[in-house]
Design an enzyme around this catalytic site. Sequence first.
Site, PDB file in Angstrom:
ATOM      1  N   HIS A 149       0.829  -1.044   0.109  1.00 13.23           N
ATOM      2  CA  HIS A 149      -0.018   0.006  -0.081  1.00 13.23           C
ATOM      3  C   HIS A 149       0.902   1.365   0.104  1.00 13.23           C
ATOM      4  O   HIS A 149       1.873   1.313   0.370  1.00 13.23           O
ATOM      5  CB  HIS A 149      -0.861   0.107   1.321  1.00 13.23           C
ATOM      6  CG  HIS A 149      -1.879   0.813   1.490  1.00 13.23           C
ATOM      7  ND1 HIS A 149      -1.678   2.395   1.714  1.00 13.23           N
ATOM      8  CD2 HIS A 149      -3.193   0.891   1.360  1.00 13.23           C
ATOM      9  CE1 HIS A 149      -2.912   3.070   1.475  1.00 13.23           C
ATOM     10  NE2 HIS A 149      -3.740   2.111   1.341  1.00 13.23           N
TER      11      HIS A 149
ATOM     12  N   ASP B 187       3.027  -4.978   8.053  1.00 10.30           N
ATOM     13  CA  ASP B 187       1.812  -4.034   7.821  1.00 10.30           C
ATOM     14  C   ASP B 187       0.547  -4.932   8.068  1.00 10.30           C
ATOM     15  O   ASP B 187       0.368  -5.794   7.097  1.00 10.30           O
ATOM     16  CB  ASP B 187       1.826  -3.348   6.544  1.00 10.30           C
ATOM     17  CG  ASP B 187       0.500  -2.474   6.149  1.00 10.30           C
ATOM     18  OD1 ASP B 187      -0.497  -2.744   6.906  1.00 10.30           O
ATOM     19  OD2 ASP B 187       0.299  -2.067   5.239  1.00 10.30           O
TER      20      ASP B 187
ATOM     21  N   GLN C 190      -4.646  -5.599   6.857  1.00 10.93           N
ATOM     22  CA  GLN C 190      -5.719  -6.593   6.256  1.00 10.93           C
ATOM     23  C   GLN C 190      -5.629  -7.747   6.916  1.00 10.93           C
ATOM     24  O   GLN C 190      -6.381  -8.726   6.361  1.00 10.93           O
ATOM     25  CB  GLN C 190      -5.192  -6.280   4.768  1.00 10.93           C
ATOM     26  CG  GLN C 190      -5.549  -5.238   4.118  1.00 10.93           C
ATOM     27  CD  GLN C 190      -6.789  -4.578   3.950  1.00 10.93           C
ATOM     28  OE1 GLN C 190      -7.923  -5.284   4.196  1.00 10.93           O
ATOM     29  NE2 GLN C 190      -6.993  -3.235   3.908  1.00 10.93           N
TER      30      GLN C 190
ATOM     31  N   LYS D 291     -10.584  -1.190  10.795  1.00  9.23           N
ATOM     32  CA  LYS D 291     -10.664  -2.516   9.836  1.00  9.23           C
ATOM     33  C   LYS D 291     -11.117  -3.744  10.573  1.00  9.23           C
ATOM     34  O   LYS D 291     -11.436  -4.765  10.179  1.00  9.23           O
ATOM     35  CB  LYS D 291      -9.358  -2.695   9.097  1.00  9.23           C
ATOM     36  CG  LYS D 291      -9.310  -1.564   7.986  1.00  9.23           C
ATOM     37  CD  LYS D 291      -8.316  -1.894   7.033  1.00  9.23           C
ATOM     38  CE  LYS D 291      -7.510  -0.814   6.543  1.00  9.23           C
ATOM     39  NZ  LYS D 291      -8.199   0.034   5.362  1.00  9.23           N
TER      40      LYS D 291
ATOM     41  N   CYS E 200      -4.626   2.265  -3.767  1.00  9.52           N
ATOM     42  CA  CYS E 200      -3.568   2.844  -3.087  1.00  9.52           C
ATOM     43  C   CYS E 200      -2.539   1.872  -3.334  1.00  9.52           C
ATOM     44  O   CYS E 200      -1.457   1.853  -2.422  1.00  9.52           O
ATOM     45  CB  CYS E 200      -3.697   3.267  -1.755  1.00  9.52           C
ATOM     46  SG  CYS E 200      -4.994   4.593  -1.529  1.00  9.52           S
TER      47      CYS E 200
END
Lengths: 414, 144
Positions: free
Chosen positions: A131, A208, A211, A234, A372
């Site tokens: 991202h 990261d 997700q 999220k 993104c």
Amino acid sequence: MNVINEIVPALDIPALRSEFPVLDVRVNNKPLVYLDNAATAQKPRAVINALQQYYNGYNANIHRGIHHLAEQATTAYEATRAEVQQFLNAGLREEIIFTRGTTESINLVASSWGRQFLNKDDEIIISTMEHHSNIVPWQIICEEKGARIKVIPINDEGELDLEAFYKLLSPQTRLVAITHVSNALGTINPVREIIHAAHKAGALVLIDGAQSTPHLSIDVRDMDCDFFAFSAHKVYGPTGVGVLYGKKEILEAMPPYQGGGEMIAEVSFEKTTYNELPYKFEAGTPNIADVIAFRESLVFLKNLDSELLHTHEKQLVDYATQKISDVGGIRIIGTAASKAGVVSFLMDGTHPQDVGVLLDQQGIAVRTGHHCTQPLMDRFRIPGTIRASFAIYNTLEEIDSLAEGLHKAKKMLL
Amino acid sequence: MSELKSIAETEAEIVDDFSLLDTWEEKYEYIIDMGKKLPVLDDQYKKEENIIKGCQSTVWLTADYRDGRIYFSADSDAVIVKGLISMLIRVLSGHTPGEILNAKVDFINEIGMMQHLAQTRSNGLLSMIKQMKNYAIAYQAVSS
């Protein structure tokens, strides 16, 4: 202050859905089919109630006040930290730092750790599927320090080329910053192998987790990552709250990110000494209400059977892949063996945006565009994709609606 | 291109056309159809300086100034945006800079397509209207 969380029977989907008020909304006169969960997930009632209870019952600034409300708010705020620690299986509560989101968590590391430890000709390894939030912060600090970015390529399925990664590792590698699950493709990356190899090469690893946290069980100690970043919104929590996990000895060696209140021990005009972890990185009044409410989303998830949820979510992805492909003229982007939460695709002869607009007319919310991840889109030589992304409350019937919606869009556009 | 119809008259014409369309399907089929019918913009005009970049779709816009009137040509890679562009061209093209500057372009709202103006980041339609007016400002300056 305590919110009673009803325990929803395992995978009683209607009961689970009834905990999310917004799912009853109608869009363009049709029942909302919300398949944009990778952008942000909907919030259970417990989270919404906690926000209201905080403002109605004990709004106060935290950590310094000696009055009752301040103490109550501080306790609730710190209870979220303990819950996050448990959620990530972190060893220490002071390893959990609250930020505004994944983006700020990564910027914090790039700015603070990068300023202290990055030198000319050092290298940071990222991947093609990152991202922009896991690209740009590194570009900024690398430019400042004369360091370089190296990029792990991917194959046509959207999987990392690990052999290429091993070759990129060198004595110059200081840090590997990699996404756990791709927001555009859904690929689950083999982070344990990556971390192991990076550590052997003497580099740190930032994961990261924006997700992955909604779909996978996370254990930062087992994973052995040095940093882990994710966003509350999220994982069914409020917007405006993120988390940075960092190993204590690394966080302690890092200079503060921002200066201000909360992060100091003593201030004089000659010298300021900094507060201890985690407050050293939490300058200013934090997002108290949302942090407090965030705990409710984690408790909500904790009370559900994670194995059943994982099975359900996997079923959603598999079923969606099948149903979307059956529409015909579909190209699935990202066909990794191991995927979570996302089906990205293109429809022959159409622009993703046109498909998205026509789905919206039918009450179906998907995301279209480059997500993104422009370098990733360039890798596939496409302008963007249509992305359906799933959450625990989605149903197979909603995927049927998506397929019908796609049939209709196809008929109208071609 | 109607030489004499005013901008307001053309806008009213489009609003009338839409009033005959009952369902969202009919409305969008109409727009898609207009998008498909918009003359293809010659590749020579699809250059960087003519791009109005949205986050998702790309719009190309060029203008030609003849006898005190501006003639627009445009294209997009997304057909719904292209349909909306086609209507904008039908409304504004062939008018004087002054007329274009004064145009309210309300019809997009009246035909229920306002959401496409709100999505400025994704389709650049609002930027396109601005750019059409910028051409009008520029040509007005040239002619005075």
